[in-house]
Design a protein around this motif. Structure first.
Motif, mmCIF file in Angstrom:
data_model
loop_
_atom_site.group_PDB
_atom_site.id
_atom_site.type_symbol
_atom_site.label_atom_id
_atom_site.label_comp_id
_atom_site.label_asym_id
_atom_site.label_seq_id
_atom_site.Cartn_x
_atom_site.Cartn_y
_atom_site.Cartn_z
ATOM 1 N N GLN A 25 43.735 43.282 47.123
ATOM 2 C CA GLN A 25 42.689 42.497 47.781
ATOM 3 C C GLN A 25 41.814 41.804 46.748
ATOM 4 O OE1 GLN A 25 42.827 42.066 50.912
ATOM 5 N NE2 GLN A 25 40.930 41.010 51.412
ATOM 6 N N GLY A 26 41.496 42.515 45.663
ATOM 7 C CA GLY A 26 40.690 41.914 44.614
ATOM 8 C C GLY A 26 41.375 40.712 43.980
ATOM 9 N N ILE A 27 42.669 40.832 43.725
ATOM 10 C CA ILE A 27 43.424 39.712 43.146
ATOM 11 C C ILE A 27 43.461 38.539 44.122
ATOM 12 C CG2 ILE A 27 45.682 38.952 42.293
ATOM 13 C CD1 ILE A 27 46.182 41.903 41.478
ATOM 14 N N PHE A 28 43.686 38.839 45.409
ATOM 15 C CA PHE A 28 43.715 37.774 46.416
ATOM 16 C C PHE A 28 42.391 37.028 46.452
ATOM 17 C CE2 PHE A 28 42.593 36.277 50.662
ATOM 18 C CZ PHE A 28 43.627 35.379 50.896
ATOM 19 N N LEU A 29 41.288 37.764 46.472
ATOM 20 C CA LEU A 29 39.966 37.135 46.564
ATOM 21 C C LEU A 29 39.672 36.293 45.331
ATOM 22 C CD1 LEU A 29 38.053 40.209 48.022
ATOM 23 C CD2 LEU A 29 38.442 38.035 49.223
ATOM 24 N N LYS A 30 40.060 36.793 44.157
ATOM 25 C CA LYS A 30 39.852 36.021 42.936
ATOM 26 C C LYS A 30 40.692 34.748 42.961
ATOM 27 C CE LYS A 30 38.309 35.193 38.800
ATOM 28 N NZ LYS A 30 36.890 34.827 38.585
ATOM 29 N N TRP A 31 41.930 34.877 43.376
ATOM 30 C CA TRP A 31 42.840 33.724 43.481
ATOM 31 C C TRP A 31 42.306 32.711 44.478
ATOM 32 C CZ3 TRP A 31 45.956 32.641 47.900
ATOM 33 C CH2 TRP A 31 46.946 31.670 47.709
ATOM 34 N N LEU A 32 41.807 33.189 45.606
ATOM 35 C CA LEU A 32 41.270 32.309 46.640
ATOM 36 C C LEU A 32 40.000 31.620 46.149
ATOM 37 C CD1 LEU A 32 41.684 31.393 49.612
ATOM 38 C CD2 LEU A 32 40.171 33.284 50.288
ATOM 39 N N SER A 33 39.147 32.365 45.465
ATOM 40 C CA SER A 33 37.883 31.786 44.983
ATOM 41 C C SER A 33 38.123 30.713 43.923
ATOM 42 C CB SER A 33 36.978 32.878 44.405
ATOM 43 O OG SER A 33 37.490 33.365 43.187
ATOM 44 N N GLY A 34 39.275 30.786 43.254
ATOM 45 C CA GLY A 34 39.604 29.793 42.237
ATOM 46 C C GLY A 34 40.341 28.593 42.776
ATOM 47 N N GLY A 35 40.385 28.468 44.090
ATOM 48 C CA GLY A 35 41.034 27.320 44.702
ATOM 49 C C GLY A 35 42.512 27.505 44.972
ATOM 50 N N SER A 36 42.957 28.771 45.000
ATOM 51 C CA SER A 36 44.367 29.087 45.314
ATOM 52 C C SER A 36 45.338 28.386 44.365
ATOM 53 C CB SER A 36 44.690 28.718 46.761
ATOM 54 O OG SER A 36 43.777 29.309 47.646
ATOM 55 N N LYS A 37 44.952 28.312 43.110
ATOM 56 C CA LYS A 37 45.841 27.704 42.118
ATOM 57 C C LYS A 37 46.855 28.743 41.643
ATOM 58 C CE LYS A 37 42.191 24.535 40.637
ATOM 59 N NZ LYS A 37 41.288 24.116 39.532
ATOM 60 N N GLU A 38 47.639 28.381 40.657
ATOM 61 C CA GLU A 38 48.680 29.293 40.185
ATOM 62 C C GLU A 38 48.069 30.589 39.669
ATOM 63 O OE1 GLU A 38 52.402 29.379 36.994
ATOM 64 O OE2 GLU A 38 51.213 27.559 37.278
ATOM 65 N N MET A 39 48.664 31.699 40.085
ATOM 66 C CA MET A 39 48.189 33.001 39.656
ATOM 67 C C MET A 39 48.575 33.235 38.197
ATOM 68 S SD MET A 39 48.998 36.625 41.465
ATOM 69 C CE MET A 39 48.636 35.856 43.057
ATOM 70 N N THR A 40 47.707 33.917 37.466
ATOM 71 C CA THR A 40 47.998 34.205 36.069
ATOM 72 C C THR A 40 48.137 35.706 35.843
ATOM 73 O OG1 THR A 40 45.670 34.409 35.421
ATOM 74 C CG2 THR A 40 46.650 32.185 35.378
ATOM 75 N N TYR A 41 48.866 36.052 34.799
ATOM 76 C CA TYR A 41 48.997 37.470 34.447
ATOM 77 C C TYR A 41 47.642 38.075 34.110
ATOM 78 C CZ TYR A 41 49.709 41.613 31.638
ATOM 79 O OH TYR A 41 49.614 42.889 31.127
ATOM 80 N N THR A 42 46.802 37.317 33.420
ATOM 81 C CA THR A 42 45.476 37.812 33.045
ATOM 82 C C THR A 42 44.679 38.220 34.277
ATOM 83 O OG1 THR A 42 45.429 36.425 31.063
ATOM 84 C CG2 THR A 42 43.315 37.247 31.863
ATOM 85 N N MET A 43 44.769 37.422 35.334
ATOM 86 C CA MET A 43 44.068 37.744 36.579
ATOM 87 C C MET A 43 44.561 39.072 37.153
ATOM 88 S SD MET A 43 44.003 35.542 40.144
ATOM 89 C CE MET A 43 43.657 34.018 39.272
#
Length: 389
Positions: A325-343
């Protein structure tokens, strides 16, 4: 004869110090054992500024306070350890040497559990360098044994071995593995006396296949799962938000989590979730390795009962769900751009720290948060959902 067992990447760990994106020298409890506290009496750090000018001497014991569990380092207002310098290096080590570190600082992120003549060595996933090792590990995690090669006849060891064996089974999705294992644990809890044969049978295909077939025929409500995870996330991070810890990682996405139903329709969230799951696929091996490592290092401690092991399994499942859920929210807050390993790595690390409670604290949390400390199977199924990862 005594024997030891360790995860295969244990000896590869090396602290990356100033290169670490999430230093263990900030934003969490740094315990100071009694022997170290005594050693620090009357000892000072001289320290120098970046410009090379001398600072005021720093009394080590002036940086210690006492809480309900013993002595801890009193963090500065910026939530950093007072011994950490501007280059993110430890002045204790620089000026006095590693002998002046507390047990916590010496051993972290190493975990050592002793079961009679058996000693187990693992690494905690709340360190970015450990997550890197999990990500780089090829194939199944291996457990290297030294000393006696005799298998333990302890039934709870056998239960944990069964959990790890099924979690390594790649013909099932990660959520399916968690659901099957919880079903098996609840089934084993009904037995009057556990035997090695009973336990081993719960990892056999003829036992697992009917369960996974039933799971695959179930109707899952994606949005129910999503919002249950969202509530769990907000509940888990609540105290850290109040203490203003890990602000850069949890505050913005917590505000988003609180407003999701106002900001997005269910249809929009479903589309986002579909895209998110697709982008998460490259990290399936990492999540599997993370769960195997958690099962080895944290599902079984000395003097546990089967109920304790089940509670630990529930907590590992909760961690996994909150991380997602945390990764999803971070990804969503960043504009749903490409996910990164760092994230992905950062949220495995942060949530692992936030949920790194002692077993007694885990029990207290579950008792206060749920009707029963042992969940119904349907609740765990709701939390993990039907996704591939």
């Amino acid at each position: 004869m005594s024997n030891t067992i360790k995860v295969n990447y244990y000896d590869q760990f090396k602290c990356i110090a100033d290169k670490c994106s999430l230093s263990c020298c900030q934003e969490w409890r740094i315990a100071v054992d009694d022997e170290t506290h005594q050693k620090w009496q009357g000892v000072q750090l001289q320290g120098v500024t970046e410009a090379g000018k001398n600072k005021e001497p720093l009394e080590l014991c002036s940086c210690v306070k006492k809480d309900e569990n013993g002595y801890v380092v009193a963090l500065k207002q910026d939530q950093q350890c007072p011994f950490l310098n501007q280059k993110k290096l430890c002045n204790l080590v620089i000026e006095l040497g590693e002998a002046y570190l507390s047990d916590t600082c010496t051993t972290f992120p190493r975990q050592i559990n002793e079961f009679g003549e058996r000693t187990e060595y693992s690494l905690a996933s709340c360190c970015p360098a450990v997550v890197d090792l999990l990500n780089e590990n090829e194939g199944k995690l291996q457990f290297q044994q030294e000393g006696s090669s005799k298998q333990s006849d302890e039934v709870l060891m056998a239960v944990r071995d069964m959990l790890i064996a099924v979690m390594e089974e790649e013909s099932y999705s990660v959520p399916e593995r968690l659901m099957m294992l919880f079903y098996a644990l609840l089934d084993l809890q009904t037995k009057k006396k556990l035997t090695q044969e009973q336990i081993k049978s719960h990892s056999a295909k003829k036992y697992l296949e009917p369960i996974v077939e039933a799971i695959r025929n179930m109707k899952f409500n994606v949005m129910d799962t999503f919002f249950e995870r969202n509530e769990l996330f907000l509940d888990i991070v609540e105290n850290y938000r109040k203490q203003k810890l890990y602000v850069n990682y949890i505050e913005e996405i917590s505000v988003l989590a609180e407003s999701l139903e106002e900001e997005y329709s269910d249809e929009e969230l479903l589309e986002k979730l579909k895209d998110f799951e697709a982008q998460l696929i490259p990290y399936e091996k990492l999540f599997k390795n993370y769960l195997v490592a958690e099962l080895f290092g944290n599902s079984l401690m000395p003097d546990m009962t089967l109920e304790d092991l089940i509670i630990a399994f529930e907590w590992i499942t909760l961690e996994y769900s909150v991380i997602k859920q945390g990764i999803f929210l971070k990804w969503l807050s960043g504009g749903s751009k490409e996910m990164t390993y760092t994230m992905v790595r950062d949220y495995i690390t942060v949530i692992s720290r936030i949920t790194g409670y002692d077993h007694s604290d885990i029990k207290e949390y579950l008792e206060n948060s749920f009707e029963s400390i042992i969940w119904e199977w349907g609740y765990l199924a709701l939390v993990v959902g039907h996704e591939k990862i």
